[in-house]
Structure formats: C-alpha cells, structure tokens
Scaffold this motif. Structure first.
Motif, mmCIF file in Angstrom:
data_model
loop_
_atom_site.group_PDB
_atom_site.id
_atom_site.type_symbol
_atom_site.label_atom_id
_atom_site.label_comp_id
_atom_site.label_asym_id
_atom_site.label_seq_id
_atom_site.Cartn_x
_atom_site.Cartn_y
_atom_site.Cartn_z
ATOM 1 N N ARG A 86 -33.663 -12.806 42.379
ATOM 2 C CA ARG A 86 -34.427 -13.378 43.357
ATOM 3 C C ARG A 86 -34.095 -12.599 44.752
ATOM 4 O O ARG A 86 -35.138 -12.594 45.509
ATOM 5 C CB ARG A 86 -33.930 -14.834 43.571
ATOM 6 C CG ARG A 86 -34.787 -15.660 44.580
ATOM 7 C CD ARG A 86 -34.198 -17.073 44.676
ATOM 8 N NE ARG A 86 -34.642 -17.881 45.770
ATOM 9 C CZ ARG A 86 -34.352 -19.033 46.194
ATOM 10 N NH1 ARG A 86 -33.186 -19.599 45.782
ATOM 11 N NH2 ARG A 86 -34.728 -19.466 47.388
ATOM 12 N N GLN A 89 -36.494 -9.532 44.776
ATOM 13 C CA GLN A 89 -37.845 -10.128 45.027
ATOM 14 C C GLN A 89 -38.178 -10.455 46.529
ATOM 15 O O GLN A 89 -39.190 -10.115 47.162
ATOM 16 C CB GLN A 89 -38.122 -11.367 44.087
ATOM 17 C CG GLN A 89 -38.263 -11.010 42.719
ATOM 18 C CD GLN A 89 -38.540 -12.400 41.857
ATOM 19 O OE1 GLN A 89 -37.902 -13.244 42.196
ATOM 20 N NE2 GLN A 89 -39.093 -12.216 40.777
ATOM 21 N N THR A 90 -37.248 -11.015 47.218
ATOM 22 C CA THR A 90 -37.358 -11.396 48.421
ATOM 23 C C THR A 90 -37.190 -10.306 49.188
ATOM 24 O O THR A 90 -38.037 -10.203 50.445
ATOM 25 C CB THR A 90 -36.120 -12.437 48.683
ATOM 26 O OG1 THR A 90 -36.347 -13.643 47.983
ATOM 27 C CG2 THR A 90 -36.431 -13.035 50.240
ATOM 28 N N PRO A 213 -37.363 -5.719 40.361
ATOM 29 C CA PRO A 213 -37.983 -6.542 39.685
ATOM 30 C C PRO A 213 -39.636 -6.653 39.465
ATOM 31 O O PRO A 213 -40.323 -5.984 40.276
ATOM 32 C CB PRO A 213 -37.577 -7.987 40.437
ATOM 33 C CG PRO A 213 -37.863 -7.492 41.603
ATOM 34 C CD PRO A 213 -37.211 -5.991 41.782
ATOM 35 N N SER A 214 -40.362 -7.304 38.693
ATOM 36 C CA SER A 214 -41.751 -7.653 38.783
ATOM 37 C C SER A 214 -42.212 -8.525 39.549
ATOM 38 O O SER A 214 -41.568 -9.629 39.660
ATOM 39 C CB SER A 214 -42.388 -7.816 37.261
ATOM 40 O OG SER A 214 -41.694 -8.939 36.668
ATOM 41 N N LEU A 215 -43.181 -8.469 40.227
ATOM 42 C CA LEU A 215 -43.678 -9.356 41.412
ATOM 43 C C LEU A 215 -45.068 -9.824 40.784
ATOM 44 O O LEU A 215 -46.012 -8.887 40.472
ATOM 45 C CB LEU A 215 -43.708 -8.619 42.559
ATOM 46 C CG LEU A 215 -42.480 -8.536 43.192
ATOM 47 C CD1 LEU A 215 -42.727 -7.605 44.351
ATOM 48 C CD2 LEU A 215 -41.554 -9.780 43.724
ATOM 49 N N TYR A 219 -46.088 -15.271 43.018
ATOM 50 C CA TYR A 219 -44.919 -15.515 43.684
ATOM 51 C C TYR A 219 -44.760 -14.804 44.894
ATOM 52 O O TYR A 219 -44.183 -15.278 46.065
ATOM 53 C CB TYR A 219 -43.716 -14.542 42.894
ATOM 54 C CG TYR A 219 -42.451 -14.696 43.356
ATOM 55 C CD1 TYR A 219 -41.330 -15.354 43.347
ATOM 56 C CD2 TYR A 219 -42.077 -13.415 44.374
ATOM 57 C CE1 TYR A 219 -40.258 -15.450 43.910
ATOM 58 C CE2 TYR A 219 -40.614 -13.527 44.889
ATOM 59 C CZ TYR A 219 -39.793 -14.399 44.770
ATOM 60 O OH TYR A 219 -38.645 -14.453 45.458
ATOM 61 N N VAL A 220 -45.480 -13.722 45.110
ATOM 62 C CA VAL A 220 -45.852 -13.014 46.491
ATOM 63 C C VAL A 220 -46.223 -13.885 47.664
ATOM 64 O O VAL A 220 -45.794 -14.006 48.436
ATOM 65 C CB VAL A 220 -46.624 -11.696 46.354
ATOM 66 C CG1 VAL A 220 -46.853 -11.031 47.579
ATOM 67 C CG2 VAL A 220 -45.816 -10.605 45.284
ATOM 68 N N GLU A 223 -43.726 -16.462 48.578
ATOM 69 C CA GLU A 223 -42.637 -15.956 49.328
ATOM 70 C C GLU A 223 -43.216 -15.503 50.690
ATOM 71 O O GLU A 223 -42.570 -15.754 51.792
ATOM 72 C CB GLU A 223 -42.226 -14.777 48.554
ATOM 73 C CG GLU A 223 -40.679 -14.019 49.456
ATOM 74 C CD GLU A 223 -39.416 -15.141 49.304
ATOM 75 O OE1 GLU A 223 -38.749 -15.069 49.991
ATOM 76 O OE2 GLU A 223 -39.650 -15.990 48.031
#
Length: 504
Positions: A86, A89-90, A213-215, A219-220, A223
């Motif tokens: 996480r 990703q962020t 990580p995969s996005l 999710y994008v 976020e």
C-alpha cells in the motif's frame, strides 16, 4: 504514564532539534542570500524579488492542489498499516500526480503571463519574466511530492539534510546570477533555488526502497481522489494564506511604492525566520504523529498541548530577542537603507508569538480531515486579515501592515480554539497555559517598552528579558524530557551551569 509523557516530549524535542538544526543552518544561508540580494538590488530591487516570489508561490499553491500536504497524510496513514504494498502504491500515485501538477502549473503561468504581470505591476512589461517563472513552479511542485514521501515516512534526518542542501546550492547559484545580471537575474535566481531543491529531494527520496506493485485503474482513481479531496482543502488554505500576503504587497505597492514594498518584504521575511524553525519542526514530525491519533480525542489533545508547550518555550526567547535587537537585525540582514522596517518587524513579532500558540490547535482539524471546517476557518482568517490590512495601512502608514498581521492572528487563535474545543473537547493543560501567558506577557511588556521608555532603557530591559526567559525555557525543557534523551556532554554543561534538574 509519566514516562510515556516524557518520552513524547523527548520525541518532540528530538525532531525539533533535527529540523530546527537544519533550519538554523538555513537561517544562516538565508541571511547570506538576503544580505547579498539587499546589497545588490537595493530596497526597490528587493521588493521586485518579493513580488516575483509571491507570484511563484501563488501559482504553486493553485496548481499543487495541496497534494504535498495531503500526500504526507496518505503516506503516513499507509505506513501506519505496515502494508509495504500500500505504501508503494500510494508513493507511485503521489509521484505521478506531482509531475502532472507541476506541468499544469507551468502551463498556467505561461498562458496567463500578461494578466498576472498587469495585476502585479500595472503593465505587461514584466510578462516574459512571469512566463519564465513557470520553470521554478514545475521543479518546486515535483520537489514537494518527493518531500511528502520523506516526511510521511517520518525520515526526519533525511528531511533535515534535504532542506539544507537544496537552499545552500540554490543560494550560491542565485547570488551569482544576481551579481552578474542584477534585476534581470531575479527570476533565474528563483529558478536556481527550485531546481536545487528538486535535486536534493530526488536524491533522498530515491533512498527509500519502494516495491513495484501493480496498479489498477480503479485504485489509481481512488488514490488520486483521496489526494485531491483533502488536497483541495490544503490548496484552498494555502491559496488564501499566500493570496492574502500577495494582496497586502499589492496594497503596499500601489499605495506607497516599490521601496516601501521592499521594506515590508524585509520585515515579513525576518519576522517569520526564527519562528519558522519552530513551525517547520511541528509540520515535520508532529503532523504525521497526530494523524495516527486523529480518532482518539484525549491522545490528540495531549499531543497538541505538548507540541504547543514546547513550541512556546522554544520560540519565546527568540521572539523577545528579535523584538529587542530589531534595528541590529535589520542592518545585519539588509543594510541601513532598510531602517524604516523596524516598526513593522516588531508588530510582526507579536503576531508570530500568537501564531506559535494557535498553529498546533489547527492541526486537529487537518488530522481529522474535516475539510469544510478547515476551509471555513481559513476563509474567515483571510477576510479579516485583508480587511485589517486595508484599514491599518490607511490609518497607520506602512507600519499598518505589521499591525494587521498581529490583529489577524489574535482573531485566528480565538477562532481555532473555539472550533477545536467543539471538535475534540480540546482544553489547554495547566503547564501549557502557564507558559503561554508568561511569554505573551513578557513579549507585550518588551514591545511596550520601546514605545514608553527611552531607547537605551528599553533595550537593556529587552536584553535582560531575553536572557532570563532563555534560562527559564532551558530549565523547563530539561524538566519535561527524560535525562537519558539528553547527550552526556550537553548534560554536563547544564549541570555545570546549574540549569539541570536533580535527576540529571
């Protein structure tokens, strides 16, 4: 419980020492930069420097959408879960958004160069320089995104180093440019500072090991939405704060001219220099810590009380000293031509003392992500600040800008205390309230002394107050932290000076 409380105070002082130490070095760097700019450009040129800086800051605030501040919260929240995926990703989303916003800011300034120039200077003469500022805007926003990662991960040592190296190399490049090109070197100097800051933030942010990580598109979108939703409140706040400062400079420029604008800029810069160290330390470590306890009102209120207590003890003696030796500081940082800025500086010092007290309370609203309340408070402060500036400049001359700053923070402190009392049940602890009342009284007495007593007597009283309050602050801070958190050599010095508590 007492050990936990002392440990918390120790953490505050540790982060304050790191960030404060880097900020102290920055003060020296800023002193060299300011002195060089003042000598090379004079009051009028220095006013130009301040106006271009205000344009860049305003554009960065609008285009940045508050993502640097909301990014700190998102990174801190992700880090608190212990989920490295996480965090990664962020981080990736934050970096990409920062670059896109940097490009947006640059394009905005290029497109609106002529209207911005006319609004600021009354003509389009400086439009090419305004367009050139787009480079500084881009690199500053990219740097802010990288800095948010470092702060959110609470890598305070790296944050401190980054905040020194960028300004150091930027100052060297900026002085060289202004030396050779004088007024034409002002905008390139601002660009140099931005580029060096971006380079320093990139160097330290790349040391944080982030997974790849995969996005997913969903999710994008989520976020980015979270970043922009909270970021909009930060952006609105920053826009109003910087916009108010920009508007006051425009008022001074149109009413009194470029030279008086330079005087106001010089006083405003110095007034926030020392206190800025304290406020930067708050933002560096206190904000992520408070975010982790945002849903626990008693813990949240305890952290704010502790931060305010330490902030007042650290800021008080410095504000008193600045009040007392204002003429010397003005001459040291600038030149004898800036002597008329002393009165403005003293009023700003009164305001900054109240700012140190009210600032930690405001973080409660931010940590709880109450965007509407946050926006409303900042809007109210902006309206009052501009109204006071308009009235005070009319009735008190150039000193009115400083008087308005002081008055606006009285309003801010009362308003924020009322709001957070309702929001989290916040109340001042006995120790914090005592320290606030003590230092506000001393600052008020020293300020009044320069209006009621001969200059020599007022100066002697101010110096004595600064020394005695400094001793009091050191002793109070030593009682708040565990003995083991103070380095042995420093402990021995305090024992030798009879300033340490018995436990030392």
């Amino acid at each position: 419980m007492e050990e936990e409380k002392q440990g918390s105070y120790g953490q505050i002082l540790k982060s304050s020492a790191m960030v404060g130490g880097s900020s102290a070095i920055n003060i020296v760097i800023g002193m060299v930069r300011t002195k060089a700019m003042a000598i090379l450009l004079g009051p009028a040129g220095f006013g130009l420097f301040g106006l271009f800086g205000s344009i860049a800051n305003l554009t960065q605030t609008i285009a940045g959408m508050g993502v640097n501040s909301s990014g700190v919260r998102q990174i801190a929240e992700a880090s608190g879960t212990g989920n490295s995926v996480r965090v990664a990703q962020t981080t990736i989303v934050l970096r990409r958004v920062s670059v896109l916003l940097g490009l947006l800011g640059a394009v905005l300034l290029i497109v609106f160069q002529r209207p911005v120039a006319r609004l600021t200077f009354g003509s389009a003469e400086h439009a090419p320089e305004v367009a050139l500022l787009s480079v500084a805007v881009f690199f500053t926003l990219v740097s802010a995104g990288q800095g948010a990662l470092i702060q959110g991960m609470r890598r305070i040592a790296d944050l401190a180093k980054m905040s020194v190296l960028g300004p150091l190399f930027g100052t060297i490049a900026g002085i060289v440019l202004v030396y050779f090109f004088r007024d034409r070197g002002v905008v390139p100097a601002l660009i140099a500072v931005a580029v060096m800051a971006a380079a320093a933030s990139w160097w330290y942010s790349r040391r944080i090991k982030i997974e790849k990580p995969s996005l997913t598109a969903m999710y994008v979108t989520q976020e980015v939405g979270a970043l922009l939703k909270l970021g909009f409140a930060f952006m609105s706040s920053g826009l109003m704060t910087i916009g108010a400062a920009y508007a006051v400079r425009i008022m001074v420029l149109h009413r009194y001219g470029l030279t008086d604008t330079g005087l106001y800029q010089s006083a405003w810069t110095l007034g926030g220099l020392y206190v800025g160290v304290i406020l930067q330390a708050m933002a560096a470590d206190f904000y992520p810590r408070l975010t982790a306890s945002a849903n626990n009102n008693p813990e949240c209120n305890r952290l704010v009380n502790e931060q305010a207590h330490v902030g007042v003890l650290l800021a008080g003696p410095g504000v008193i000293a600045t009040l007392t030796i204002a003429p010397l500081i003005i001459a040291l940082f600038y030149s004898s031509k800036f002597g008329a800025a002393v009165g403005i500086l003293r009023w700003i010092c009164l305001g900054t003392m109240i700012q140190v007290i009210s600032w930690p309370m405001g973080f409660i609203i931010v940590a709880k992500a109450r965007q509407v309340i946050f926006f409303s408070c900042e809007l109210a402060w902006t309206v009052v600040s501009l109204a006071l500036a308009w009235i005070c400049l009319e009735h008190f001359g150039i000193d009115g800008a400083g008087i308005a700053f002081f008055g606006s923070y009285i309003f801010h402190a009362v308003m924020i205390y009322t709001v957070v009392s309702w929001l989290s049940g916040f109340r001042w602890s006995t120790g914090t309230a005592r320290a606030c009342v003590l230092f506000l009284t001393i600052v008020g007495v020293v300020f009044a002394g320069f209006h009621l007593l001969p200059f020599m007597w007022a100066s002697v009283a101010g110096v004595a107050a600064a020394i005695l309050s400094g001793i009091y602050s050191v002793r109070a801070l030593l009682h708040l932290v565990p003995a083991g958190s103070v380095p042995v050599r420093v402990r021995k010095i305090f024992v030798l000076l009879r300033m340490a508590p018995a436990i030392f």
